[in-house]
Motif scaffolding. Sequence first.
Motif, mmCIF file in Angstrom:
data_model
loop_
_atom_site.group_PDB
_atom_site.id
_atom_site.type_symbol
_atom_site.label_atom_id
_atom_site.label_comp_id
_atom_site.label_asym_id
_atom_site.label_seq_id
_atom_site.Cartn_x
_atom_site.Cartn_y
_atom_site.Cartn_z
ATOM 1 N N GLY A 123 0.821 -1.202 0.000
ATOM 2 C CA GLY A 123 0.000 0.000 0.000
ATOM 3 C C GLY A 123 0.854 1.252 0.000
ATOM 4 N N LEU A 124 1.954 1.201 0.770
ATOM 5 C CA LEU A 124 2.882 2.335 0.800
ATOM 6 C C LEU A 124 3.607 2.477 -0.531
ATOM 7 C CD1 LEU A 124 4.343 1.825 4.394
ATOM 8 C CD2 LEU A 124 2.687 3.549 3.674
ATOM 9 N N TYR A 125 4.013 1.362 -1.138
ATOM 10 C CA TYR A 125 4.646 1.427 -2.458
ATOM 11 C C TYR A 125 3.719 2.120 -3.462
ATOM 12 C CZ TYR A 125 7.950 -2.203 -0.837
ATOM 13 O OH TYR A 125 8.908 -2.910 -0.159
ATOM 14 N N THR A 126 2.421 1.816 -3.370
ATOM 15 C CA THR A 126 1.443 2.382 -4.306
ATOM 16 C C THR A 126 1.247 3.874 -4.093
ATOM 17 O OG1 THR A 126 0.326 0.232 -4.287
ATOM 18 C CG2 THR A 126 -0.902 2.041 -5.225
ATOM 19 N N SER A 127 1.698 4.390 -2.955
ATOM 20 C CA SER A 127 1.621 5.838 -2.698
ATOM 21 C C SER A 127 2.915 6.550 -3.013
ATOM 22 C CB SER A 127 1.236 6.080 -1.230
ATOM 23 O OG SER A 127 -0.079 5.663 -0.979
ATOM 24 N N LEU A 320 13.130 1.268 -0.858
ATOM 25 C CA LEU A 320 12.571 1.709 -2.138
ATOM 26 C C LEU A 320 11.772 0.588 -2.785
ATOM 27 C CD1 LEU A 320 12.556 4.016 -4.251
ATOM 28 C CD2 LEU A 320 14.574 2.937 -5.273
ATOM 29 N N ASN A 321 10.784 0.998 -3.590
ATOM 30 C CA ASN A 321 9.953 0.014 -4.287
ATOM 31 C C ASN A 321 10.817 -1.002 -5.033
ATOM 32 O OD1 ASN A 321 8.245 2.236 -3.693
ATOM 33 N ND2 ASN A 321 6.784 1.475 -5.208
ATOM 34 N N LEU A 422 10.241 8.255 2.532
ATOM 35 C CA LEU A 422 11.067 8.412 3.736
ATOM 36 C C LEU A 422 10.539 7.555 4.879
ATOM 37 C CD1 LEU A 422 11.733 12.276 3.661
ATOM 38 C CD2 LEU A 422 13.338 10.431 3.091
ATOM 39 N N THR A 423 9.226 7.434 4.958
ATOM 40 C CA THR A 423 8.626 6.558 5.976
ATOM 41 C C THR A 423 9.043 5.111 5.737
ATOM 42 O OG1 THR A 423 6.727 8.034 6.171
ATOM 43 C CG2 THR A 423 6.445 5.786 6.979
ATOM 44 N N LEU A 424 9.034 4.684 4.462
ATOM 45 C CA LEU A 424 9.466 3.329 4.124
ATOM 46 C C LEU A 424 10.936 3.109 4.484
ATOM 47 C CD1 LEU A 424 7.698 2.816 0.679
ATOM 48 C CD2 LEU A 424 7.523 1.256 2.615
ATOM 49 N N GLU A 425 11.736 4.139 4.309
ATOM 50 C CA GLU A 425 13.169 4.023 4.569
ATOM 51 C C GLU A 425 13.504 4.063 6.053
ATOM 52 O OE1 GLU A 425 15.836 3.459 2.882
ATOM 53 O OE2 GLU A 425 15.193 3.556 0.810
ATOM 54 N N LEU A 426 12.767 4.887 6.807
ATOM 55 C CA LEU A 426 13.212 5.189 8.172
ATOM 56 C C LEU A 426 12.294 4.705 9.286
ATOM 57 C CD1 LEU A 426 14.293 8.897 7.462
ATOM 58 C CD2 LEU A 426 15.767 6.850 7.454
#
Length: 659
Positions: A123-127, A320-321, A422-426
């Motif tokens: 879901g985050l990747y899709t955003s 990252l995606n 950044l949320t995905l990374e951190l």
Amino acid sequence: MGSKETENYTVEELQQLDADDTGRRERAQWMLDSPDPPGILQDLISSVKEVVFLHGRTTAAKQTTSGRAISFLQGLFPILRWGRVYGVSKFKSDLMAGLTLASLSIPQSIGYANLAKLDPQYGLYTSVIPPLIYALMGSSREIAIGPVAVVSMLLSSMIQKIENPATDPAAYRKMVFTVTLFAGIFQAVFGMLRLGFLVDFLSHAAIVGFMGGAAIVIGLQQLKGLLGISHFTTETDVVSVLESVFTSIDHPWCPLNFVLGCSFLIFLLIARFIGRRKNKLFWFPAIAPLISVILSTLIVFLSKADKHGVKIVKHIKGGLNPSSLHEIQFKGPHVGQAAKIGLISAIIALTEAIAVGRSFASIKGYHLDGNKEMVAMGFMNMAGSLTSCYVATGSFSRTAVNFSAGCETVVSNIVMAITVFLTLELFTRLLYYTPIAILASIILSALPGLIDLHEAYYIWKVDKLDFLACIGAFFGVLFASVEIGLLAAVTISFAKILLNSIRPGIEDLGRLPRTETYCDIKQYPMAIKTPGILVVRVNSALLCFANANFIRERIMKWVTEEEDHVFDGNTKGGIQVVILDMSNVTNIDTAGILALEELNKKLLSIETELAIANPKWQVVQKLKVAKFVDRIGRGRIFMTVGEAVAASINTKLTSLNNC
């Protein structure tokens, strides 16, 4: 027209009538000698040029090679046009709007991924990727791109019948990415070929009903997360869902999930209410989901509630995606099914996105080109399918937040995408203890916006057939499945179109007093009918196999009834000329031409002439190719109904005068 009426005309007036007749013949000749209309290939090339060139096909043809290249790039990437005048003041507005948007998108994206039966990170990747692609290619300034509830539920309900996400999540995920690629391809093709009318088969009324039914089903499905139920039905109809809920209550379940979820659901609904009552506090309902996630995660972490039955998200893969190119399936037994689901998803996603985009574009006072939006949506979903995203589209709730936050351009989508990245990374590790019940409450809080009772009542008042499509879609989704609901909506909408096509309105026209305007005598009783002349207008864009016989029989019935009146002595003369007003007919097929030929033969058999008024370009061309113009006589084709009536009167006066 009796001979006594000719005595009212002098020789000079008859000469003037002859002169007028010469002018009418000349104007009719202009119409008959018009150049051939463009063919299918020319139309296709023109359609593509209108979509991909900034100023359309006409201007593009006049430009130099470099000018066409620039126009092409600016048409395909609108950011190249408005980006040249983009300033710091606009960026400040977009920055705040993007950060506000991200605070809502992050928890919603996780929740919608759960609804789509995917791991939270998808879901985050899709955003991330789709909003970035749309920012380059889209023309809406306010629309917020990402996963949405209806499409997420649509994918899970249809794909899990092919691949089970519980037993084989890898195969299910591959199917999702394949469906997303097909959806993107269909969307891009729709836009390039200007096939937006296909989306319109899901009428506004059908969408209202579909969204309402889907919202209720989605809400009931969230009872699984809200109650912490482990075993839940894979069906989407309301009966199966409720049965699963009542059956699961007998099994062990943790009430802490329900208490936690309901507590924050109440908080979210209060925040939503405050945001609606006070416009200045628009940011409060926008950040309320993120506050809920943070607080509930802290509560679970500090109280160790996960050890006491509270279900949590657990690991969310960050970074990252990743590429998903190797997961897309072009071979195998399910490719055809993936294409079918992709087509349905494409139409639903486009319908929602274009409706949302146009709503806010009208508020800002600019035009949104639906075909260019389709191309942008198509490319963003194709790119998304290659980068571990599922079908993305415009979200109404997030777009409303983006608009209220004062966004100026789609740069707010870029800010939002970067924030999610950044949320995905951190920060994904911090979401380990996020309770599933909170994600359910976030989805539930967004559902009231999908149920529009006021609009349903408005549809009922305006058009009962539209309301039938509305409730057909609603009950189809609610008690059967998403596919059945969509099928019911499309079937009823198509039946409405077919009904109007098969039995089009056919009007008996008369001239309004002191004008040269011919109108329906039922609508305008004061309209004057010309004795001996029947003027008929066909209210259908297409004279074709579906309605040609009905139109022919209806006209002959009117002529026959008039002849019966003459036989009974009720009128002075029968119908001598039938004038067919084809101003509303934009095209005709071979069945339509054959019906006209049969009509002409039947009229000639009772000594009645047929005249055609105001045929459109495509119609004239086909009548000429079919030799119908030669058979009826070139002098029986007129530019207007008024000229056809005047010519008929002039012909009769001349013949009577010669007698």
